[in-house]
Motif scaffolding. Structure first.
Motif, mmCIF file in Angstrom:
data_model
loop_
_atom_site.group_PDB
_atom_site.id
_atom_site.type_symbol
_atom_site.label_atom_id
_atom_site.label_comp_id
_atom_site.label_asym_id
_atom_site.label_seq_id
_atom_site.Cartn_x
_atom_site.Cartn_y
_atom_site.Cartn_z
ATOM 1 N N ILE A 1 35.518 23.739 50.791
ATOM 2 C CA ILE A 1 34.518 22.829 50.238
ATOM 3 C C ILE A 1 34.267 23.168 48.774
ATOM 4 C CG2 ILE A 1 32.207 21.863 50.480
ATOM 5 C CD1 ILE A 1 34.000 21.376 52.896
ATOM 6 N N PRO A 2 34.609 22.276 47.830
ATOM 7 C CA PRO A 2 34.355 22.549 46.404
ATOM 8 C C PRO A 2 32.882 22.385 46.054
ATOM 9 C CG PRO A 2 35.368 20.387 46.679
ATOM 10 C CD PRO A 2 35.323 21.008 48.049
ATOM 11 N N THR A 3 32.522 22.918 44.898
ATOM 12 C CA THR A 3 31.166 22.758 44.369
ATOM 13 C C THR A 3 31.231 21.939 43.084
ATOM 14 O OG1 THR A 3 31.223 24.713 42.941
ATOM 15 C CG2 THR A 3 30.653 25.070 45.263
ATOM 16 N N ASP A 4 30.084 21.763 42.438
ATOM 17 C CA ASP A 4 30.046 20.968 41.205
ATOM 18 C C ASP A 4 30.743 21.656 40.032
ATOM 19 O OD1 ASP A 4 28.695 18.999 42.508
ATOM 20 O OD2 ASP A 4 26.728 19.431 41.653
ATOM 21 N N ILE A 5 31.055 22.941 40.155
ATOM 22 C CA ILE A 5 31.767 23.628 39.072
ATOM 23 C C ILE A 5 33.161 24.083 39.520
ATOM 24 C CG2 ILE A 5 29.674 24.384 37.886
ATOM 25 C CD1 ILE A 5 30.105 27.174 39.134
ATOM 26 N N SER A 6 33.589 23.634 40.692
ATOM 27 C CA SER A 6 34.924 23.983 41.171
ATOM 28 C C SER A 6 35.988 23.255 40.354
ATOM 29 C CB SER A 6 35.091 23.607 42.646
ATOM 30 O OG SER A 6 34.194 24.327 43.460
ATOM 31 N N PRO A 7 37.137 23.890 40.099
ATOM 32 C CA PRO A 7 38.215 23.186 39.394
ATOM 33 C C PRO A 7 38.762 22.048 40.236
ATOM 34 C CG PRO A 7 39.009 25.273 40.270
ATOM 35 C CD PRO A 7 37.516 25.259 40.481
ATOM 36 N N LEU A 8 39.184 20.976 39.573
ATOM 37 C CA LEU A 8 39.757 19.852 40.302
ATOM 38 C C LEU A 8 41.145 20.196 40.828
ATOM 39 C CD1 LEU A 8 38.659 16.825 38.084
ATOM 40 C CD2 LEU A 8 37.455 17.985 39.937
ATOM 41 N N ILE A 9 41.837 21.081 40.117
ATOM 42 C CA ILE A 9 43.145 21.592 40.536
ATOM 43 C C ILE A 9 43.137 23.092 40.307
ATOM 44 C CG2 ILE A 9 45.610 21.669 39.941
ATOM 45 C CD1 ILE A 9 45.436 18.714 39.221
ATOM 46 N N PHE A 10 43.720 23.848 41.233
ATOM 47 C CA PHE A 10 43.873 25.274 40.982
ATOM 48 C C PHE A 10 45.248 25.753 41.424
ATOM 49 C CE2 PHE A 10 41.903 25.358 45.280
ATOM 50 C CZ PHE A 10 42.793 26.183 45.958
ATOM 51 N N LEU A 11 45.682 26.831 40.785
ATOM 52 C CA LEU A 11 46.929 27.512 41.154
ATOM 53 C C LEU A 11 46.670 29.005 41.143
ATOM 54 C CD1 LEU A 11 49.957 27.814 41.678
ATOM 55 C CD2 LEU A 11 50.371 27.489 39.236
ATOM 56 N N HIS A 12 46.954 29.641 42.255
ATOM 57 C CA HIS A 12 46.802 31.089 42.391
ATOM 58 C C HIS A 12 48.180 31.681 42.669
ATOM 59 C CE1 HIS A 12 44.805 34.879 43.097
ATOM 60 N NE2 HIS A 12 45.292 34.970 44.320
ATOM 61 N N GLN A 13 48.598 32.631 41.840
ATOM 62 C CA GLN A 13 49.928 33.236 41.953
ATOM 63 C C GLN A 13 49.795 34.681 42.432
ATOM 64 O OE1 GLN A 13 52.171 33.053 38.302
ATOM 65 N NE2 GLN A 13 54.031 33.857 39.213
ATOM 66 N N ILE A 14 50.496 35.005 43.522
ATOM 67 C CA ILE A 14 50.450 36.362 44.076
ATOM 68 C C ILE A 14 51.841 36.975 43.975
ATOM 69 C CG2 ILE A 14 49.815 37.817 46.023
ATOM 70 C CD1 ILE A 14 48.143 35.550 47.120
ATOM 71 N N HIS A 15 51.933 38.141 43.321
ATOM 72 C CA HIS A 15 53.200 38.836 43.124
ATOM 73 C C HIS A 15 53.370 39.896 44.214
ATOM 74 C CE1 HIS A 15 53.345 37.060 39.056
ATOM 75 N NE2 HIS A 15 52.050 37.352 38.997
ATOM 76 N N PHE A 16 54.473 39.827 44.941
ATOM 77 C CA PHE A 16 54.815 40.815 45.962
ATOM 78 C C PHE A 16 56.039 41.603 45.504
ATOM 79 C CE2 PHE A 16 52.335 37.640 48.115
ATOM 80 C CZ PHE A 16 51.616 38.335 49.066
ATOM 81 N N ASN A 17 56.373 42.643 46.259
ATOM 82 C CA ASN A 17 57.511 43.469 45.831
ATOM 83 C C ASN A 17 58.846 42.773 46.016
ATOM 84 O OD1 ASN A 17 58.155 43.682 48.561
ATOM 85 N ND2 ASN A 17 57.306 45.744 48.779
ATOM 86 N N ASP A 18 58.882 41.701 46.802
ATOM 87 C CA ASP A 18 60.145 41.011 47.071
ATOM 88 C C ASP A 18 60.032 39.493 46.961
ATOM 89 O OD1 ASP A 18 58.506 40.739 49.227
ATOM 90 O OD2 ASP A 18 59.989 41.236 50.750
ATOM 91 N N GLY A 19 58.986 39.010 46.298
ATOM 92 C CA GLY A 19 58.842 37.566 46.184
ATOM 93 C C GLY A 19 57.503 37.158 45.606
ATOM 94 N N THR A 20 57.198 35.880 45.755
ATOM 95 C CA THR A 20 55.993 35.295 45.149
ATOM 96 C C THR A 20 55.408 34.248 46.090
ATOM 97 O OG1 THR A 20 57.067 35.513 42.980
ATOM 98 C CG2 THR A 20 55.076 34.162 43.085
#
Length: 380
Positions: free
Chosen positions: A86-105
Motif C-alpha cells: 500500500i503506497p502513501t502520499d509520498i511513495s514513489p510512483l515507480i521504484f527499483l531496488h537492486q540486490i547484489h549477491f555473490n553469484d547474481g542479481t
C-alpha cells in the motif's frame, strides 16, 4: 483501480553493475512523471510534484548469499521488497531496488497502480533494458487527458456488471488465512488433461472455466448460487488514439456470471466455449467507451467498486500477465532466470504468469487452507 503497488522481481544468474544513474536518466527522458507523487482521496488520485518523495532507486549487497534459494517458489521473498503493497502520499510512483549477491542479481520493480497497469509496468522494464543496449526505445504516451476526453464525449450504452457503486461486503482488511498453490501447465497439457475439443479456445478460456468449476465445487456452493468471475482487460487495443505506448492505467474489467448448476453439470469444454463468446461483448470500443462514461458519471459522487466480491466470497478474480514481456528484460548476459511476485493473501485471487518457456504458464491460486489442499489433488 485499487490503491496498491504492482510489485515483482526478476532474478539473474549474473552480476549487474549498479544501474541507479542509468535508471534515473531513463525515467527523466521517458517517464518524467515518475518523480512526482499521487495524492489520493476516495474518488480519484491526483499526480502532483512532491519534494518529500521517497527514493525511486535503492540497492543493497548480500555478497555472502546466493541467489539459488530465491529460485524456488517456496522461499519467502516479501521481505526483499523496499515498499509494502500500500503506497502513501509520498511513495514513489515507480521504484527499483537492486540486490547484489555473490553469484547474481535480483531486480525488484514496483509501480503505483493508479499511475499505470501491468502492461505499462512490464513494458517500462523491457524498454529500459533495451535502452541500456543503445537500442532506440519508443516514447511513452503520458497524455492522461485522452481517457477523460473519451469519457466526456461518450454515453452509458450498456449495463456494466463489472462495476458497482455499492460498497462490497468483504473489506480488504477482513480476510481469512490462505494458502497459495503454484502449478505450471502448457496449453497442450491442458487440452489433453481436460479433453478440450475446440481448438479455437485460448489457454485463458480453459483456465477460467476449469478453475471456476473446480473451486466452486470444492467450496460446496448451493446449486442456486451465482458465481461471478472478474478479469482485467487491456483497453489500449479498443480505444481511439490509444495504443500500446499509452502509459497511464488503461485496465478495464470483464465480469461473467455462472449459475452453480452449470458448474456442476457442464464440461470444461462447454464452460470455456461460453467464456470465449461471452467475454467478447466487453471487448469492443463501444463497450469500453460506455464504461468510461459510467466512471465519469459516478466517480465524483462515490467510490466505484468491482462488480464482484474480489476476495473472500464465492466469486473469483483472475489476473493474466502471461503475455507481458517480463522475461525479455536482458541486462547484459541474458534474460532473467525466473520472475516472481509477492505472496497472495486473498481467498479467490488467481494469477496467470509467464515462465521462461513461452509455451508454459504458471498459476498462483490463493484459497483458504482446506480448499487449497483439496485443489492441489485435482491439479496434480
Amino acid at each position: 483501480m485499487p490503491y496498491v503497488y504492482i510489485r515483482s522481481l526478476l532474478i539473474y544468474d549474473y552480476k549487474i553493475e549498479n544501474i541507479e544513474k542509468e535508471f534515473l536518466q531513463y525515467l527523466q527522458i521517458y517517464c518524467p512523471q515518475a518523480f512526482q507523487c499521487i495524492i489520493y482521496d476516495y474518488s480519484n488520485g491526483r499526480i502532483i510534484p512532491n519534494e518529500n518523495q521517497q527514493k525511486i532507486f535503492s540497492n543493497e549487497s548480500r555478497l555472502t548469499e546466493s541467489i539459488s534459494k530465491y529460485l524456488n517458489n517456496n522461499t519467502f521473498i516479501d521481505n526483499l521488497f523496499p515498499y509494502d503493497s500500500i503506497p502513501t502520499d509520498i511513495s514513489p510512483l515507480i521504484f527499483l531496488h537492486q540486490i547484489h549477491f555473490n553469484d547474481g542479481t535480483i531486480l525488484i520493480f514496483g509501480c503505483h497502480h493508479l499511475f499505470s497497469d501491468g502492461h505499462g509496468f512490464s513494458l517500462l522494464g523491457q524498454r529500459f533494458s533495451l535502452w541500456l543496449k543503445k537500442i532506440k526505445a519508443n516514447f511513452f504516451d503520458h497524455d492522461r487527458s485522452k481517457l477523460n476526453h473519451i469519457a466526456i464525449s461518450s454515453s452509458i450504452e450498456f449495463d456494466h456488471p463489472e462495476m458497482s457503486i455499492i460498497e462490497p461486503i468483504y473489506s480488504l482488511m477482513n480476510f481469512s488465512s490462505t494458502q497459495t498453490i503454484i502449478q505450471r501447465f502448457t496449453k497442450e497439457s491442458l487440452f489433453n488433461k481436460l479433453k478440450i475439443t475446440n481448438q479455437k479456445l485460448s489457454t485463458n478460456d480453459i483456465l477460467v472455466g476449469w478453475l471456476t468449476q473446480i473451486i466452486s465445487r470444492i467450496r460446496q456452493l448451493p446449486s442456486e448460487t451465482i458465481v461471478k468471475v472478474g478479469m482485467a482487460l487491456n483497453g489500449r487495443m479498443f480505444l481511439p488514439n490509444i495504443n500500446e505506448d499509452y502509459f497511464g492505467n488503461c485496465s478495464f474489467y470483464v465480469c461473467l456470471s455462472f449459475p452453480m448448476i452449470d458448474l456442476l453439470n457442464q464440461t470444461v469444454n462447454q464452460l470455456a466455449e461460453r467464456i470465449h463468446i461471452d467475454k467478447r461483448k466487453f471487448m469492443t470500443q463501444e463497450y469500453i467507451q460506455s464504461a468510461l462514461a459510467f466512471i465519469n458519471k459516478y466517480h465524483q459522487q462515490s467510490m466505484i467498486h468491482l462488480g464482484w466480491q474480489a476476495y473472500g466470497g464465492v466469486d473469483l478474480s483472475f489476473t493474466n500477465w502471461s503475455h507481458f514481456p517480463l522475461y525479455q528484460c536482458d541486462f547484459g548476459q541474458g534474460n532473467a532466470k525466473i520472475f516472481r511476485i509477492p505472496s497472495i493473501q486473498f481467498d479467490g485471487l488467481i494469477f496467470i504468469l509467464p515462465t521462461i518457456n513461452n509455451n508454459e504458464i504458471e498459476l498462483h491460486i490463493s484459497l483458504k487452507h482446506s480448499h487449497a489442499q483439496e485443489l492441489l489433488s485435482h491439479l496434480q
